[in-house]
Design a protein around this motif. Sequence first.
Motif, PDB file in Angstrom:
ATOM      1  N   GLN A  93       0.858  -1.176   0.000  1.00 28.71           N
ATOM      2  CA  GLN A  93       0.000   0.000   0.000  1.00 28.71           C
ATOM      3  C   GLN A  93       0.897   1.230   0.000  1.00 28.71           C
ATOM      4  O   GLN A  93       1.778   1.341   0.836  1.00 28.71           O
ATOM      5  CB  GLN A  93      -0.907   0.009   1.236  1.00 28.71           C
ATOM      6  CG  GLN A  93      -1.928  -1.088   1.246  1.00 28.71           C
ATOM      7  CD  GLN A  93      -2.994  -0.933   0.176  1.00 28.71           C
ATOM      8  OE1 GLN A  93      -3.134   0.099  -0.468  1.00 28.71           O
ATOM      9  NE2 GLN A  93      -3.765  -1.975  -0.034  1.00 28.71           N
TER      10      GLN A  93
ATOM     11  N   ASP B 296      -0.028   7.838  -0.457  1.00 36.45           N
ATOM     12  CA  ASP B 296      -0.953   8.793  -1.077  1.00 36.45           C
ATOM     13  C   ASP B 296      -1.365   8.390  -2.484  1.00 36.45           C
ATOM     14  O   ASP B 296      -1.708   9.238  -3.305  1.00 36.45           O
ATOM     15  CB  ASP B 296      -0.318  10.190  -1.114  1.00 36.45           C
ATOM     16  CG  ASP B 296      -0.136  10.762   0.278  1.00 36.45           C
ATOM     17  OD1 ASP B 296      -0.982  10.486   1.141  1.00 36.45           O
ATOM     18  OD2 ASP B 296       0.859  11.472   0.502  1.00 36.45           O
ATOM     19  N   ASP B 297      -1.329   7.105  -2.761  1.00 32.09           N
ATOM     20  CA  ASP B 297      -1.660   6.645  -4.098  1.00 32.09           C
ATOM     21  C   ASP B 297      -2.287   5.263  -3.992  1.00 32.09           C
ATOM     22  O   ASP B 297      -2.529   4.752  -2.909  1.00 32.09           O
ATOM     23  CB  ASP B 297      -0.395   6.617  -4.966  1.00 32.09           C
ATOM     24  CG  ASP B 297      -0.684   6.981  -6.412  1.00 32.09           C
ATOM     25  OD1 ASP B 297      -1.847   6.938  -6.829  1.00 32.09           O
ATOM     26  OD2 ASP B 297       0.268   7.298  -7.133  1.00 32.09           O
ATOM     27  N   GLY B 298      -2.511   4.638  -5.123  1.00 27.90           N
ATOM     28  CA  GLY B 298      -3.060   3.293  -5.129  1.00 27.90           C
ATOM     29  C   GLY B 298      -1.982   2.266  -4.803  1.00 27.90           C
ATOM     30  O   GLY B 298      -0.830   2.609  -4.555  1.00 27.90           O
ATOM     31  N   PRO B 299      -2.350   0.997  -4.816  1.00 28.31           N
ATOM     32  CA  PRO B 299      -1.416  -0.053  -4.437  1.00 28.31           C
ATOM     33  C   PRO B 299      -0.370  -0.356  -5.510  1.00 28.31           C
ATOM     34  O   PRO B 299      -0.533  -0.009  -6.678  1.00 28.31           O
ATOM     35  CB  PRO B 299      -2.336  -1.265  -4.229  1.00 28.31           C
ATOM     36  CG  PRO B 299      -3.487  -1.004  -5.148  1.00 28.31           C
ATOM     37  CD  PRO B 299      -3.678   0.491  -5.141  1.00 28.31           C
TER      38      PRO B 299
ATOM     39  N   SER C 218      -3.333   3.688  -9.791  1.00 28.66           N
ATOM     40  CA  SER C 218      -3.625   5.014  -9.243  1.00 28.66           C
ATOM     41  C   SER C 218      -4.564   4.853  -8.055  1.00 28.66           C
ATOM     42  O   SER C 218      -5.094   3.767  -7.784  1.00 28.66           O
ATOM     43  CB  SER C 218      -4.284   5.893 -10.312  1.00 28.66           C
ATOM     44  OG  SER C 218      -5.592   5.410 -10.593  1.00 28.66           O
ATOM     45  N   ALA C 219      -4.816   5.945  -7.357  1.00 31.76           N
ATOM     46  CA  ALA C 219      -5.687   5.935  -6.183  1.00 31.76           C
ATOM     47  C   ALA C 219      -7.094   5.447  -6.513  1.00 31.76           C
ATOM     48  O   ALA C 219      -7.792   4.932  -5.643  1.00 31.76           O
ATOM     49  CB  ALA C 219      -5.733   7.322  -5.558  1.00 31.76           C
TER      50      ALA C 219
ATOM     51  N   ALA D 221      -7.492   1.963  -5.288  1.00 34.37           N
ATOM     52  CA  ALA D 221      -6.976   1.742  -3.940  1.00 34.37           C
ATOM     53  C   ALA D 221      -7.537   0.476  -3.300  1.00 34.37           C
ATOM     54  O   ALA D 221      -6.857  -0.176  -2.515  1.00 34.37           O
ATOM     55  CB  ALA D 221      -7.262   2.954  -3.060  1.00 34.37           C
ATOM     56  N   HIS D 222      -8.751   0.108  -3.634  1.00 35.69           N
ATOM     57  CA  HIS D 222      -9.381  -1.071  -3.031  1.00 35.69           C
ATOM     58  C   HIS D 222      -9.870  -2.046  -4.097  1.00 35.69           C
ATOM     59  O   HIS D 222     -10.841  -2.771  -3.875  1.00 35.69           O
ATOM     60  CB  HIS D 222     -10.551  -0.639  -2.134  1.00 35.69           C
ATOM     61  CG  HIS D 222     -10.129   0.317  -1.074  1.00 35.69           C
ATOM     62  ND1 HIS D 222      -9.378  -0.076   0.013  1.00 35.69           N
ATOM     63  CD2 HIS D 222     -10.303   1.646  -0.942  1.00 35.69           C
ATOM     64  CE1 HIS D 222      -9.124   0.974   0.772  1.00 35.69           C
ATOM     65  NE2 HIS D 222      -9.672   2.037   0.206  1.00 35.69           N
TER      66      HIS D 222
END
Length: 162
Positions: free
Chosen positions: A115, A118-121, A137-138, A141-142
């Motif tokens: 993780q 301040d961004d995606g994984p 990208s964010a 994120a999930h």
Amino acid sequence: MTSSCRRLPHPVLLGPSAALVLLAAVGCTSTDPSASVTVPTPSSEAAAYCRALHKELPRSVAGLERTDPAPRSDLTAGWGDGAIVLRCGVARPAKMDDSQSKAAEADGVNWLLEQREDDGPRFTTTLRKAYVEVTFSAAYAHDATPLAAFAAPVKKTVPSGL
């Protein structure tokens, strides 16, 4: 090139240079397909696997068209103007030594999950002759579902093993 930026809450008068720096700091995101990434420097064996992988990568991932970043390289690829970026031949992440590290599996390919603050994984293949890194990208994120698009090409071109 298109971009989207969050607006500042109050108007601010700045010189051109300061305005550009401030806009970058408050959340401008560029959708310029020539966005830059660092090209890995793998061994010649890993580079050969990466070149083979590059030829097998999909034209679209998660509905995003392929837009490779600059500089152009057989070791990098991108989709959605930087929303998803692949780098092949990266160094083995230090997190792989952490017994508490998280992992994901997508259609027979195992990935280390990192993780980013301040961004995606960021996902990196494990137990392969070349390390393949995919950053999201964010917006993702999930959501690790785009990894499935890379499973068949990775299995076909990057052998298992260390």
